[in-house]
Design a protein around this motif. Structure first.
Motif, PDB file in Angstrom:
ATOM      1  N   ARG A  68       0.832  -1.208   0.000  1.00  0.00           N
ATOM      2  CA  ARG A  68       0.000   0.000   0.000  1.00  0.00           C
ATOM      3  C   ARG A  68       0.869   1.261   0.000  1.00  0.00           C
ATOM      4  O   ARG A  68       0.538   2.257  -0.641  1.00  0.00           O
ATOM      5  CB  ARG A  68      -0.952  -0.040   1.216  1.00  0.00           C
ATOM      6  N   ARG A  76       1.032   9.072  -6.080  1.00  0.00           N
ATOM      7  CA  ARG A  76       1.243  10.521  -5.930  1.00  0.00           C
ATOM      8  C   ARG A  76       2.335  11.022  -6.879  1.00  0.00           C
ATOM      9  O   ARG A  76       2.253  12.125  -7.420  1.00  0.00           O
ATOM     10  CB  ARG A  76       1.589  10.856  -4.475  1.00  0.00           C
ATOM     11  N   ARG A 101     -13.766  13.160   2.514  1.00  0.00           N
ATOM     12  CA  ARG A 101     -13.649  11.689   2.489  1.00  0.00           C
ATOM     13  C   ARG A 101     -12.333  11.221   1.895  1.00  0.00           C
ATOM     14  O   ARG A 101     -12.180  10.058   1.557  1.00  0.00           O
ATOM     15  CB  ARG A 101     -14.811  11.079   1.718  1.00  0.00           C
ATOM     16  N   SER A 120      -6.697   5.979  -9.315  1.00  0.00           N
ATOM     17  CA  SER A 120      -7.120   4.647  -8.875  1.00  0.00           C
ATOM     18  C   SER A 120      -5.963   3.664  -9.044  1.00  0.00           C
ATOM     19  O   SER A 120      -5.123   3.829  -9.939  1.00  0.00           O
ATOM     20  CB  SER A 120      -8.336   4.174  -9.691  1.00  0.00           C
ATOM     21  N   HIS A 121      -5.936   2.650  -8.173  1.00  0.00           N
ATOM     22  CA  HIS A 121      -4.875   1.633  -8.228  1.00  0.00           C
ATOM     23  C   HIS A 121      -5.518   0.243  -8.258  1.00  0.00           C
ATOM     24  O   HIS A 121      -6.563   0.034  -7.664  1.00  0.00           O
ATOM     25  CB  HIS A 121      -4.017   1.629  -6.969  1.00  0.00           C
ATOM     26  N   ASP A 140     -12.227   4.476 -11.540  1.00  0.00           N
ATOM     27  CA  ASP A 140     -11.993   3.284 -10.722  1.00  0.00           C
ATOM     28  C   ASP A 140     -11.476   2.179 -11.620  1.00  0.00           C
ATOM     29  O   ASP A 140     -11.980   2.001 -12.732  1.00  0.00           O
ATOM     30  CB  ASP A 140     -13.291   2.846 -10.041  1.00  0.00           C
ATOM     31  N   GLU A 186     -18.350   2.849  -8.126  1.00  0.00           N
ATOM     32  CA  GLU A 186     -17.211   3.423  -7.395  1.00  0.00           C
ATOM     33  C   GLU A 186     -16.739   4.723  -8.059  1.00  0.00           C
ATOM     34  O   GLU A 186     -16.343   5.661  -7.378  1.00  0.00           O
ATOM     35  CB  GLU A 186     -16.057   2.416  -7.364  1.00  0.00           C
ATOM     36  N   LYS A 190     -16.557   8.262  -6.215  1.00  0.00           N
ATOM     37  CA  LYS A 190     -15.326   9.033  -6.125  1.00  0.00           C
ATOM     38  C   LYS A 190     -15.491  10.428  -6.737  1.00  0.00           C
ATOM     39  O   LYS A 190     -14.894  11.388  -6.268  1.00  0.00           O
ATOM     40  CB  LYS A 190     -14.187   8.267  -6.795  1.00  0.00           C
TER      41      LYS A 190
HETATM   42  C1  LIG Z   1     -12.810   5.824  -1.219  1.00  0.00           C
HETATM   43  C2  LIG Z   1     -12.993   4.687  -2.179  1.00  0.00           C
HETATM   44  C3  LIG Z   1     -13.941   5.128  -3.277  1.00  0.00           C
HETATM   45  C4  LIG Z   1     -11.613   4.307  -2.779  1.00  0.00           C
HETATM   46  O1  LIG Z   1     -11.755   3.291  -3.713  1.00  0.00           O
HETATM   47  P1  LIG Z   1     -10.754   2.066  -3.813  1.00  0.00           P
HETATM   48  O2  LIG Z   1     -11.257   1.174  -4.918  1.00  0.00           O
HETATM   49  O3  LIG Z   1     -10.554   1.481  -2.465  1.00  0.00           O
HETATM   50  O4  LIG Z   1      -9.370   2.681  -4.210  1.00  0.00           O
HETATM   51  P2  LIG Z   1      -8.850   3.276  -5.577  1.00  0.00           P
HETATM   52  O5  LIG Z   1      -7.516   2.708  -5.810  1.00  0.00           O
HETATM   53  O6  LIG Z   1      -9.846   3.175  -6.683  1.00  0.00           O
HETATM   54  O7  LIG Z   1      -8.714   4.833  -5.245  1.00  0.00           O
HETATM   55  C5  LIG Z   1      -7.884   5.279  -4.245  1.00  0.00           C
HETATM   56  C6  LIG Z   1      -7.511   6.710  -4.543  1.00  0.00           C
HETATM   57  O8  LIG Z   1      -8.675   7.516  -4.700  1.00  0.00           O
HETATM   58  C7  LIG Z   1      -8.472   8.776  -4.018  1.00  0.00           C
HETATM   59  N1  LIG Z   1      -9.497   8.845  -2.994  1.00  0.00           N
HETATM   60  C8  LIG Z   1      -9.443   8.471  -1.706  1.00  0.00           C
HETATM   61  N2  LIG Z   1     -10.661   8.690  -1.123  1.00  0.00           N
HETATM   62  C9  LIG Z   1     -11.452   9.193  -2.078  1.00  0.00           C
HETATM   63  C10 LIG Z   1     -12.825   9.628  -2.100  1.00  0.00           C
HETATM   64  N3  LIG Z   1     -13.606   9.572  -1.029  1.00  0.00           N
HETATM   65  N4  LIG Z   1     -13.331  10.089  -3.253  1.00  0.00           N
HETATM   66  C11 LIG Z   1     -12.566  10.152  -4.355  1.00  0.00           C
HETATM   67  N5  LIG Z   1     -11.270   9.757  -4.404  1.00  0.00           N
HETATM   68  C12 LIG Z   1     -10.736   9.274  -3.267  1.00  0.00           C
HETATM   69  C13 LIG Z   1      -7.050   8.757  -3.490  1.00  0.00           C
HETATM   70  O9  LIG Z   1      -6.238   9.390  -4.462  1.00  0.00           O
HETATM   71  C14 LIG Z   1      -6.735   7.295  -3.395  1.00  0.00           C
HETATM   72  O10 LIG Z   1      -5.392   6.969  -3.647  1.00  0.00           O
HETATM   73  P3  LIG Z   1      -4.225   7.392  -2.648  1.00  0.00           P
HETATM   74  O11 LIG Z   1      -4.754   7.251  -1.263  1.00  0.00           O
HETATM   75  O12 LIG Z   1      -3.143   6.419  -2.978  1.00  0.00           O
HETATM   76  O13 LIG Z   1      -3.901   8.810  -3.033  1.00  0.00           O
HETATM   77  C15 LIG Z   1     -13.585   3.429  -1.490  1.00  0.00           C
HETATM   78  O14 LIG Z   1     -12.719   2.987  -0.504  1.00  0.00           O
HETATM   79  C16 LIG Z   1     -14.957   3.643  -0.893  1.00  0.00           C
HETATM   80  O15 LIG Z   1     -15.125   4.166   0.182  1.00  0.00           O
HETATM   81  N6  LIG Z   1     -15.992   3.195  -1.572  1.00  0.00           N
HETATM   82  C17 LIG Z   1     -17.357   3.311  -1.097  1.00  0.00           C
HETATM   83  C18 LIG Z   1     -18.027   1.981  -1.213  1.00  0.00           C
HETATM   84  C19 LIG Z   1     -19.206   2.057  -2.135  1.00  0.00           C
HETATM   85  O16 LIG Z   1     -20.181   2.707  -1.862  1.00  0.00           O
HETATM   86  N7  LIG Z   1     -19.071   1.395  -3.315  1.00  0.00           N
HETATM   87  C20 LIG Z   1     -20.093   1.413  -4.333  1.00  0.00           C
HETATM   88  C21 LIG Z   1     -20.376   0.047  -4.840  1.00  0.00           C
HETATM   89  S1  LIG Z   1     -22.089  -0.404  -4.679  1.00  0.00           S
END
Ligand SMILES: CC(C)(COP(=O)(O)OP(=O)(O)OC[C@H]1O[C@@H](n2cnc3c(N)ncnc32)[C@H](O)[C@@H]1OP(=O)(O)O)[C@@H](O)C(=O)NCCC(=O)NCCS
Length: 263
Positions: A68, A76, A101, A120-121, A140, A186, A190
């Motif tokens: 991570r 970044r 968030r 996204s990663h 995403d 997602e 985001k």
């Molecule tokens: C915050 C969230 C969207 C991140 O998604 P993820 O798939 O875990 O991670 P990803 O690799 O796509 O994205 C991570 C990056 O998005 C950015 N990020 C973090 N929180 C964010 C947010 N709330 N909104 C937008 N971007 C966000 C950051 O840049 C992060 O990377 P970094 O920490 O390395 O800088 C996720 O954890 C989340 O809370 N999802 C909500 C669940 C949901 O309702 N899903 C819908 C399906 S029904």
């Protein structure tokens, strides 16, 4: 007869972003930049990349563990290098603010033409998308995982129309469609910085035509569907890429893709 999913277009098939400076993107432009972590990132390189991060990013990275931490530092560094293609700002000079968030956005320096991005990663890949449309951009990337029972999750979290459409598909296509829907949700989460509890659960996507994705938003979200554009692409064999963008523009989106070396 069982339904067959239309194939997604490949992200790499989009018109390519070249090397060197790039004019600021407009309200119809989304530029998608990819970086594969596995290629050349040993520990020494990671330390070099971390050196361009801000003090708060370094503090965050040191609190993270192994994979991570690597992902965070590379992500970044990718954002910084990508943004520097659009403005005469050295990668280490960008300062980011975090939304409530956790979504990062540019805090400094001030730009003549504002830029917004989403990151996204997944599985050794980071992707950064940049637009001039406004702050509500979300991307995403998600892996298609064979053998998972996507229906269980879909029945719990997706509207009945989507769960029903999934039931109609054979298992492997069901997984693929599930991941497409999940990635779209997602990406919207985001873009808006909301959660499932804010009403996303009642939002339905229509994927009959991958080049013209339809959406019916849950009333609780107070959205106007015509303000939103959604796109799906295949990043790799087992990786799906989704984009959500709110834009005032009425013209079709101009999507471009590129790879960004971190040097
Ligand atoms: C915050 C969230 C969207 C991140 O998604 P993820 O798939 O875990 O991670 P990803 O690799 O796509 O994205 C991570 C990056 O998005 C950015 N990020 C973090 N929180 C964010 C947010 N709330 N909104 C937008 N971007 C966000 C950051 O840049 C992060 O990377 P970094 O920490 O390395 O800088 C996720 O954890 C989340 O809370 N999802 C909500 C669940 C949901 O309702 N899903 C819908 C399906 S029904």
């Amino acid at each position: 007869m069982r339904k067959v999913l239309p194939a997604l277009p490949a992200l790499s098939g989009l018109p390519r972003l070249g090397e060197g400076p790039i004019p600021a993107p407009g309200p119809c432009d989304v530029h998608v930049w990819r970086y594969d972590h596995t290629a050349d990132i040993d520990d020494a390189r990671l330390v070099a990349l971390a050196a361009m991060l801000s003090p708060d990013e370094i503090a965050r990275s040191t609190a993270l563990r192994d994979a991570r931490r690597r992902q965070f530092v590379v992500g970044r560094a990718l954002c910084r290098h990508v943004l520097s293609r659009y403005a005469q700002v050295p990668p280490q000079d960008w300062r980011f603010a975090l939304g409530d968030r956790g979504k990062p956005s540019i805090a400094a320096p001030a730009l003549a033409s504002p830029l917004w991005f989403s990151l996204s990663h997944a599985d050794g890949v980071s992707v950064c998308a940049v637009t001039g449309a406004g702050p509500e951009i979300g991307i995403d990337i998600e892996s298609v995982v064979a053998g998972r029972d996507a229906l269980d999750v879909a029945v719990q979290f997706f509207p009945e129309a989507e769960a029903h459409a999934l039931r109609e598909l054979p298992p492997m296509q069901r997984e693929e469609r599930f991941v497409q829907l999940w990635a779209l949700k997602e990406s919207y989460v985001k873009a808006r910085q909301i959660s499932l509890a804010d009403g996303l659960g009642g939002t339905t996507f229509d994927l009959a035509r991958p080049d013209d994705i339809g959406v019916i938003f849950a009333d609780a979200l107070g959205e106007h569907a015509q303000e939103w554009r959604f796109s799906l692409f295949r990043l790799d064999e087992a990786l799906i890429f989704a984009l959500a963008l709110r834009t005032d523009a009425t013209a079709p989106l101009r999507l471009r893709s590129g790879t960004c070396p971190l040097s």
